[in-house]
Design a protein around this motif. Structure first.
Motif, PDB file in Angstrom:
ATOM      1  N   VAL A   1       0.838  -1.210   0.000  1.00  0.00           N
ATOM      2  CA  VAL A   1       0.000   0.000   0.000  1.00  0.00           C
ATOM      3  C   VAL A   1       0.872   1.259   0.000  1.00  0.00           C
ATOM      4  N   ALA A   2       1.976   1.237   0.786  1.00  0.00           N
ATOM      5  CA  ALA A   2       2.856   2.409   0.837  1.00  0.00           C
ATOM      6  C   ALA A   2       3.485   2.675  -0.520  1.00  0.00           C
ATOM      7  N   VAL A   3       3.988   1.596  -1.162  1.00  0.00           N
ATOM      8  CA  VAL A   3       4.625   1.760  -2.472  1.00  0.00           C
ATOM      9  C   VAL A   3       3.609   2.239  -3.501  1.00  0.00           C
ATOM     10  N   LEU A   4       2.401   1.681  -3.453  1.00  0.00           N
ATOM     11  CA  LEU A   4       1.364   2.075  -4.401  1.00  0.00           C
ATOM     12  C   LEU A   4       1.055   3.564  -4.252  1.00  0.00           C
ATOM     13  N   ALA A   5       0.911   4.038  -3.009  1.00  0.00           N
ATOM     14  CA  ALA A   5       0.608   5.451  -2.767  1.00  0.00           C
ATOM     15  C   ALA A   5       1.750   6.334  -3.275  1.00  0.00           C
ATOM     16  N   LEU A   6       2.993   5.947  -2.937  1.00  0.00           N
ATOM     17  CA  LEU A   6       4.153   6.721  -3.386  1.00  0.00           C
ATOM     18  C   LEU A   6       4.255   6.736  -4.908  1.00  0.00           C
ATOM     19  N   MET A   7       3.932   5.568  -5.501  1.00  0.00           N
ATOM     20  CA  MET A   7       4.030   5.459  -6.950  1.00  0.00           C
ATOM     21  C   MET A   7       3.055   6.405  -7.636  1.00  0.00           C
ATOM     22  N   LEU A   8       1.811   6.447  -7.122  1.00  0.00           N
ATOM     23  CA  LEU A   8       0.810   7.343  -7.704  1.00  0.00           C
ATOM     24  C   LEU A   8       1.266   8.790  -7.563  1.00  0.00           C
ATOM     25  N   LEU A   9       1.840   9.111  -6.403  1.00  0.00           N
ATOM     26  CA  LEU A   9       2.320  10.473  -6.165  1.00  0.00           C
ATOM     27  C   LEU A   9       3.451  10.811  -7.140  1.00  0.00           C
ATOM     28  N   MET A  10       4.441   9.895  -7.262  1.00  0.00           N
ATOM     29  CA  MET A  10       5.579  10.146  -8.145  1.00  0.00           C
ATOM     30  C   MET A  10       5.138  10.222  -9.603  1.00  0.00           C
ATOM     31  N   GLU A  11       4.121   9.427  -9.940  1.00  0.00           N
ATOM     32  CA  GLU A  11       3.623   9.452 -11.310  1.00  0.00           C
ATOM     33  C   GLU A  11       3.090  10.847 -11.637  1.00  0.00           C
ATOM     34  N   ARG A  12       2.343  11.443 -10.681  1.00  0.00           N
ATOM     35  CA  ARG A  12       1.806  12.796 -10.883  1.00  0.00           C
ATOM     36  C   ARG A  12       2.931  13.818 -10.973  1.00  0.00           C
ATOM     37  N   LEU A  13       3.915  13.676 -10.105  1.00  0.00           N
ATOM     38  CA  LEU A  13       4.954  14.694 -10.012  1.00  0.00           C
ATOM     39  C   LEU A  13       5.997  14.588 -11.116  1.00  0.00           C
ATOM     40  N   THR A  14       6.378  13.345 -11.454  1.00  0.00           N
ATOM     41  CA  THR A  14       7.544  13.192 -12.337  1.00  0.00           C
ATOM     42  C   THR A  14       7.284  12.353 -13.579  1.00  0.00           C
ATOM     43  N   GLY A  15       6.074  11.831 -13.755  1.00  0.00           N
ATOM     44  CA  GLY A  15       5.850  10.924 -14.884  1.00  0.00           C
ATOM     45  C   GLY A  15       6.747   9.700 -14.750  1.00  0.00           C
ATOM     46  N   LEU A  16       6.749   9.121 -13.558  1.00  0.00           N
ATOM     47  CA  LEU A  16       7.694   8.050 -13.202  1.00  0.00           C
ATOM     48  C   LEU A  16       7.773   6.927 -14.234  1.00  0.00           C
ATOM     49  N   THR A  17       6.604   6.366 -14.602  1.00  0.00           N
ATOM     50  CA  THR A  17       6.640   5.142 -15.420  1.00  0.00           C
ATOM     51  C   THR A  17       7.289   5.388 -16.784  1.00  0.00           C
ATOM     52  N   ARG A  18       7.121   6.608 -17.320  1.00  0.00           N
ATOM     53  CA  ARG A  18       7.753   6.897 -18.612  1.00  0.00           C
ATOM     54  C   ARG A  18       9.268   6.910 -18.490  1.00  0.00           C
TER      55      ARG A  18
END
Lengths: 283, 273
Positions: free
Chosen positions: B252-269
């Motif tokens: 759950v912690a990683v999922l929350a952080l991942m969603l946040l990072m995705e918004r901020l930095t476009g992590l997955t790209r």
């Protein structure tokens, strides 16, 4: 005083010299002691390791585990990459998320998940029993099959990320042209898409191979005592029986044999890519 | 475009679609199964659980009953923070230092810095233990962090290098020709452009440190227990169902952080290697 830009790489270079290259040199030095008290210099531990068929089997099993994991991840991962590049941008985002999430979930957590799945009362066995396919639960833990299945999930994101990077940049017109010229989708896959995807496939395979051969936790928890791989030997010799020279020999053997396979896979990939790309261009 | 669907095309759709579906099942299934298992009301890892309860979470969050786990988690977070901080500074500087240089030495350094991704981690962990023992350093959390820096720096380097390659050199030249000093240009032009890349790299490095087994396994002393090693111990000895609860918290912690990072930095790209 103005720094030249290249000097900015110096701190990390020094850190790697002091804490990466130096330890590896020490590892090599430790392997040249005869006894675990580090009193006599000699190659007794090398001779012991290389002269023992048991250790040869362990080396072979470790490399075979890596190769089988690579084969399994490519078998299911490459089709997923094909589906990914044909999906709409919205679906691509969803798929990418699904691929990245397991990668960021701790390896220990994922190993634990497979214990729940593969155990006597696990998902697979209860499904098989409910369908009446087998009178007794199958033994899946402590088998090579179970370990490879678990490693397939654990390593698949490492294959997919470089592969998707390369395949997303391919021109979809190439596939369309191939089909417009009458090639079936299978022929297009093997003659156009696959050869062009080779660079991404190779980097992905290297990461999967390197990661699965050193996956100590997964190997020891799912493999149990029945399956012995090099990381277990390294751990036992260094932290259980404190024979550092033999542990160093095992670690160097793992390092050298994995590196040799990495070089071989890269060379093979370059040859296939070079040969095939020329074929696509002129064929 | 209407094409006649031949048997070959149908078999292609079935085989490729089927294998891709299997890949998704293998990828996602275990994550879902762990989450469900962590809410079992039983004492074993039977799946599906007979009934649901939060007993394992209550036990996990109870400081009296789960102190060793809390301490290991604290150690892991401290080490990850220290190692990530050092890796971001060293990795960003190095990325700028070797960016856009085609010379042999820059390529050689790049290969060296990336090699921990391919090199067997367990061999490096053992080498680090021998080296630190020989030079007389006692096991400590800071020593583990030092070992982690080497292993996690590639993540920072890769995402930062990728964002540097998208930086238009003309911007730097115009900034310089308008009289800005090197540092001013870095602060006002370079850094804002590459910040998302650095942030994505820092996030991946942090997760890699939290998750690191080989280095922690060899450098952790009896007083510096790390979370993955503690969890491994819980799985090896008595299949403690609390492992499922720890896993649930981590997921759950990683999922929350991942969603946040995705918004901020476009992590997955930025994760394509």
């Amino acid at each position: 005083m103005r720094l030249a830009e290249w000097q900015l790489a110096m701190p990390l270079t020094l850190a790697f010299a002091a804490f990466f290259l130096a330890p590896l040199l020490i590892l090599a030095a430790i392997s040249t002691f005869d006894d675990d008290q580090l009193a006599r210099v000699g190659f007794a531990q090398w001779i012991k390791f290389l002269g023992d068929p048991f250790y040869w089997r362990v080396v072979r099993d470790t490399l075979a585990l890596g190769l089988m994991t690579v084969a399994a991840t490519v078998l299911v991962g490459f089709p997923l990459a094909l589906v990914f590049v044909e999906a709409s941008p919205r679906w691509q985002r969803v798929l990418l998320f699904v691929i990245v999430l397991p990668l960021l979930t701790s390896v220990v957590v994922r190993t634990f998940a497979w214990i729940v799945i593969l155990g006597q009362e696990g998902v697979i066995n209860r499904t098989i029993m409910a369908l009446g396919l087998s009178p007794a639960p199958l033994r899946l833990l402590q088998t090579e099959f179970g370990l490879i299945l678990a490693l397939t999930q654990i390593e698949m994101p490492l294959l997919l990320l470089p592969l998707l990077g390369v395949m997303s940049r391919l021109d979809p017109a190439l596939g369309d042209a191939s089909q417009a010229l009458g090639a079936s989708r299978w022929r297009t896959l093997f003659r156009v898409t696959l050869p062009l995807a080779v660079p991404g496939l190779v980097s992905g395979c290297l990461l999967v191979f390197a990661s699965s051969t050193t996956a100590f936790i997964s190997q020891s928890v799912i493999g149990g005592n029945r399956l012995v791989y090099l990381p277990l030997v390294i751990w036992q010799q260094s932290l259980v029986v404190y024979n550092w020279p033999l542990a160093a020999v095992a670690a160097l053997t793992l390092l050298v044999s994995v590196s040799a396979c990495v070089v071989a896979i890269s060379a093979l990939g370059r040859q296939i890519a070079g040969g095939r790309a020329a074929g696509v261009a002129h064929g | 475009m209407a094409r006649r669907r031949s048997a070959a095309d149908i078999s292609y759709a079935l085989v490729v679609g089927g294998l891709a579906a299997l890949a998704l099942l293998i990828l996602v299934g275990p994550v879902v199964i762990v989450l469900l298992t962590s809410f079992t009301d039983g004492r074993s890892l039977r799946f599906p659980p007979a009934g649901l309860s939060t007993q394992w979470y209550e036990m996990l969050f109870d400081p009296a009953r789960s102190r060793p786990i809390h301490r290991a988690a604290g150690n892991s977070l401290y080490v990850a923070a220290m190692a990530t901080g050092a890796a971001v500074i060293l990795g960003t500087l190095a990325a700028i230092g070797i960016a856009r240089r085609g010379q042999g030495w820059a390529r050689a350094l790049d290969t060296l810095f990336m090699s921990p991704l391919i090199l067997p981690g367990i061999a490096f962990g053992l080498a680090a233990l021998m080296y630190f023992t020989l030079i007389g350093l006692r096991p400590s959390l800071d020593l583990i962090a030092l070992g982690h820096v080497i292993v996690i720096v590639p993540f920072v380097l890769r995402t930062t290098s990728a964002s540097l390659s998208q930086l238009d050199p003309a911007l730097l030249e115009s900034s310089a020709s308008l009289g800005a000093g090197w540092f001013y240009t870095f602060r006002r032009v370079t850094l804002p452009t590459i910040a998302p890349g650095i942030a994505a790299g820092a996030f991946l490095a942090f997760i890699a440190s939290l998750d690191n087994v080989p280095v922690s396994l060899f450098l952790a002393g009896p007083r510096s227990d790390m979370l993955p090693i503690r969890m491994w111990g819980m799985m090896e000895s008595t299949l403690d169902v609390r492992v499922a609860a720890v896993s649930g918290v981590l997921i759950v912690a990683v999922l929350a952080l991942m969603l946040l990072m995705e918004r901020l930095t476009g992590l997955t790209r930025r994760m394509s290697i």
